[in-house]
Design a protein around this motif. Structure first.
Motif, PDB file in Angstrom:
ATOM      1  N   GLN A   1       0.853  -1.175   0.000  1.00 31.98           N
ATOM      2  CA  GLN A   1       0.000   0.000   0.000  1.00 31.98           C
ATOM      3  C   GLN A   1       0.900   1.239   0.000  1.00 31.98           C
ATOM      4  O   GLN A   1       2.056   1.170   0.454  1.00 31.98           O
ATOM      5  N   TYR A   2       0.404   2.314  -0.515  1.00 31.37           N
ATOM      6  CA  TYR A   2       1.196   3.539  -0.572  1.00 31.37           C
ATOM      7  C   TYR A   2       0.651   4.532   0.455  1.00 31.37           C
ATOM      8  O   TYR A   2      -0.516   4.960   0.377  1.00 31.37           O
ATOM      9  N   VAL A   3       1.491   4.868   1.430  1.00 32.01           N
ATOM     10  CA  VAL A   3       1.129   5.780   2.523  1.00 32.01           C
ATOM     11  C   VAL A   3       2.023   7.010   2.384  1.00 32.01           C
ATOM     12  O   VAL A   3       3.271   6.888   2.439  1.00 32.01           O
TER      13      VAL A   3
ATOM     14  N   THR B   1       4.416   0.712   1.344  1.00 39.70           N
ATOM     15  CA  THR B   1       4.339   0.237   2.735  1.00 39.70           C
ATOM     16  C   THR B   1       3.748  -1.151   2.763  1.00 39.70           C
ATOM     17  O   THR B   1       2.798  -1.453   2.020  1.00 39.70           O
TER      18      THR B   1
ATOM     19  N   TYR C   1       2.692  -4.406   5.789  1.00 46.37           N
ATOM     20  CA  TYR C   1       2.310  -4.579   7.185  1.00 46.37           C
ATOM     21  C   TYR C   1       2.869  -5.907   7.657  1.00 46.37           C
ATOM     22  O   TYR C   1       2.503  -6.965   7.143  1.00 46.37           O
TER      23      TYR C   1
ATOM     24  N   ALA D   1       3.472  -1.169  10.492  1.00 48.96           N
ATOM     25  CA  ALA D   1       3.680  -0.657   9.139  1.00 48.96           C
ATOM     26  C   ALA D   1       5.172  -0.551   8.877  1.00 48.96           C
ATOM     27  O   ALA D   1       5.936  -0.151   9.761  1.00 48.96           O
TER      28      ALA D   1
ATOM     29  N   HIS E   1       7.875   0.900   5.909  1.00 52.47           N
ATOM     30  CA  HIS E   1       8.147   1.523   4.623  1.00 52.47           C
ATOM     31  C   HIS E   1       9.294   0.793   3.937  1.00 52.47           C
ATOM     32  O   HIS E   1      10.245   0.375   4.595  1.00 52.47           O
TER      33      HIS E   1
ATOM     34  N   SER F   1      -4.340  -6.040   2.795  1.00 58.69           N
ATOM     35  CA  SER F   1      -3.500  -4.993   3.386  1.00 58.69           C
ATOM     36  C   SER F   1      -4.169  -3.629   3.353  1.00 58.69           C
ATOM     37  O   SER F   1      -3.838  -2.746   4.141  1.00 58.69           O
ATOM     38  N   PHE F   2      -5.137  -3.452   2.450  1.00 64.34           N
ATOM     39  CA  PHE F   2      -5.829  -2.154   2.388  1.00 64.34           C
ATOM     40  C   PHE F   2      -6.560  -1.864   3.686  1.00 64.34           C
ATOM     41  O   PHE F   2      -6.720  -0.710   4.096  1.00 64.34           O
TER      42      PHE F   2
ATOM     43  N   LYS G   1      -4.060  -0.471   6.118  1.00 67.36           N
ATOM     44  CA  LYS G   1      -3.783   0.919   5.777  1.00 67.36           C
ATOM     45  C   LYS G   1      -4.874   1.826   6.336  1.00 67.36           C
ATOM     46  O   LYS G   1      -4.584   2.885   6.914  1.00 67.36           O
TER      47      LYS G   1
ATOM     48  N   GLY H   1      -4.542   4.565   9.394  1.00 68.75           N
ATOM     49  CA  GLY H   1      -4.963   5.942   9.167  1.00 68.75           C
ATOM     50  C   GLY H   1      -5.966   6.388  10.205  1.00 68.75           C
ATOM     51  O   GLY H   1      -5.897   7.499  10.733  1.00 68.75           O
TER      52      GLY H   1
END
Length: 556
Positions: free
Chosen positions: A488-490, A495, A497, A508, A510, A538-539, A542, A546
């Motif tokens: 996932q992109y944070v 990123t 998990y 998380a 990176h 994984s979404f 994320k 958040g």
């Protein structure tokens, strides 16, 4: 579709939050959750409930090393398998009178697709009937020519002339004439050698001495009687004897004259008979010559007639046979023409058995398949020059065609593994190249490659566009790698998990990643081979990180 899915997931997450399905680390609010880290710093861990793990299919797997082959992508399109495709046309000119199929219909081999009313086919059928009638006529002409009536009549005349020649050459008549001549000549000889004359001459010769002696006796008796030496009675007796002798001589002379006269008559008669026999023989010989000449002339005329009749009949027989051969050739040509116009041998035989003009050209499916294109409608005029009227395709397999730049085509060959991606659904499948064209397209400077896909459920549709990943020219590399679905992109950073040692707790992490290779991302920094990461779902993490970060951005 992706946007709708995301919206639905967001709604589902909110509902989950409302029902307390997630257990997050808190600030000591007494709800049973725990929070690790500084109360006012970023969230370092998120813990999920077992229900959430199951509901969203969260799957964790260890990070592994993979051999990654760099790839490149090219656009591709799904096409019908041309090797299982049939372009259906027509062999005749005509008008479509029946239309049995429509686009999308599935047909089996032999099913009727459409029917064409074709005057051309009817004319070809009529030509076959005329050719067969010509064969029957020619066969009868051969039989008539084989009877040879004219030459038989001429032969009979020739044999008759031969009989006349044999009759003319028969010697019976000549022999009879010759026999008559021989008889006449024998009669002439016999007449010339008359014994009666000889006897009469002998009798005359015999009697003449008696007359001389009697005359001498009379003369001497007269002298003696004058002298008185002989009696008058003796003298009269002697005179009487002389007279008797003379009478006998006269009678002998008369008999001799009569015999000579008879001989003369017999000789003349025999000579006349000889002349008549000679004339008859000459006439017989002349008649025989005339008869033989006439018979020979008749024989010669009959021979010429035989030769003429035989030649005429031979010509007639040859002409009849030629006509028969021509008629048979016309039948064969007509049958071939009907086959060229689409009639089968069985249909032709049935037509011959029941000769009824039927100018209906039935177009049948040459194979099983689906009607994927139709260029003909009811009532439309068709002709053999049209490329196709229908296209049948067996869609149980399809082709995926791609154009590969010539600079990247080296190393590709049949059997090379590729990945096919449906850009609309995101579906990815692995396949192998089936064919690489050895010819370069001069306009696009590309080489066409092909994949054959099984398509039992029709999920691949001709005309559909795909993206194909192919192995590049760079060498393969071995690296830690994670699937693209795990990342996932944070804040713009890739990123993942990572599962910690605690139950259902995740951190998380990176990463620094390399370029994607066939659905995998090589990890350059940020993970070790001992780590376990979320590869599915994984979404959610994320979203949870958040939420947790937003929930802790306050003062107590």
């Amino acid at each position: 579709m992706i946007n709708n899915t995301i919206i639905k997931m967001k709604i589902f997450i909110k509902i989950f939050w409302a029902t307390g399905a997630f257990a997050l680390a808190g600030c000591g609010d007494g709800d049973g959750h725990s929070h690790h880290g500084h109360a006012h710093g970023p969230v370092e861990e998120v813990q999920l409930s077992a229900e959430a793990m199951k509901q969203f299919g969260i799957r964790v797997e260890p990070v592994g090393r993979r051999t990654l082959q760099p790839t490149f992508t090219v656009p591709a399109r799904v096409a019908v398998n041309e090797e299982t495709t049939a372009h259906v046309g027509t062999l005749v000119n005509g008008r479509v009178s029946e239309m049995r199929v429509h686009l999308g219909d599935r047909v089996q081999k032999g099913d009727v697709l459409f029917v064409i009313e074709s005057p051309e086919l009817g004319a070809a059928q009529n030509d076959l009937l005329k050719a067969q009638a010509a064969v029957v006529t020619a066969s009868g002409a051969i039989e008539l020519a084989g009877i040879r009536s004219a030459s038989a009549e001429a032969l009979a005349e020739h044999k008759s002339a031969e009989a006349l020649i044999a009759l003319a050459q028969n010697p019976a008549t000549l022999n009879a004439a010759k026999a008559e001549l021989a008889a006449a000549e024998a009669a002439a000889v016999l007449a010339d050698n008359n014994a009666t004359i000889a006897k009469a001459q002998g009798d005359l010769a015999a009697e003449q001495p008696a007359v001389t002696a009697a005359a001498q006796l009379v003369e001497s008796g007269r002298k003696l009687a004058a002298d008185g030496a002989l009696a008058q009675s003796e003298l009269r007796r002697r005179e009487t004897a002389l007279q008797t002798a003379q009478a006998t001589v006269q009678a002998a002379t008369a008999a001799l004259a009569q015999a000579k006269a008879k001989r003369n008559r017999d000789v003349k008669s025999a000579e006349a008979a000889i002349a008549a026999a000679q004339a008859a023989l000459a006439q017989a010989e002349a008649q025989q010559t005339r008869d033989l000449a006439a018979a020979q002339a008749k024989q010669a005329a009959a021979k010429v007639k035989v030769q003429t009749a035989t030649a005429q009949e031979a010509r007639a027989l040859t002409e009849a046979r030629n006509a028969f051969a021509t008629a048979e050739a016309a039948v064969k040509q007509s049958r071939n023409q009907l086959q060229l116009l689409g009639m089968s041998v069985e249909e032709i035989e049935a037509f011959i058995a029941e000769p009824k003009i039927a100018p209906r050209y039935t177009v049948r499916a040459p194979r099983d398949g689906t009607v994927v294109e139709r260029e003909v409608t009811l009532g439309e005029n068709t002709n053999p020059n049209q490329p196709h009227l229908l296209i049948l395709a067996d869609l149980s397999t399809v082709w995926v065609l791609m154009d590969v730049p010539i600079s990247l085509a080296d190393g590709l060959q049949a059997g090379t593994a590729v990945a096919l991606v449906n850009d609309t659904t995101g579906r990815r499948i692995h396949a192998q190249l089936d064919f690489i064209n050895r010819v370069v397209d001069t306009e696009t400077r590309t080489v066409q490659a092909r994949v054959v896909l099984d398509n039992p459920d029709g999920q691949w549709r001709p005309g559909q566009f795909l993206t194909v990943r192919l192995p590049g020219r760079e060498p393969a590399m071995e690296s830690l790698a994670v699937p693209t679905g795990a990342v996932q992109y944070v804040d713009g950073k890739p990123t993942v998990y990572v599962a910690t040692g605690q139950h259902r707790t995740f951190k998380a992490r990176h990463l620094i990643l390399g370029a994607e290779v066939d659905g995998w991302l090589p990890v350059q920094r940020g993970l070790a081979s001992t780590n376990r990461v979320v590869i599915h779902g994984s979404f959610l993490l994320k979203a949870e990180f958040g939420k947790a970060g937003a929930g802790h951005d306050h003062s107590h």
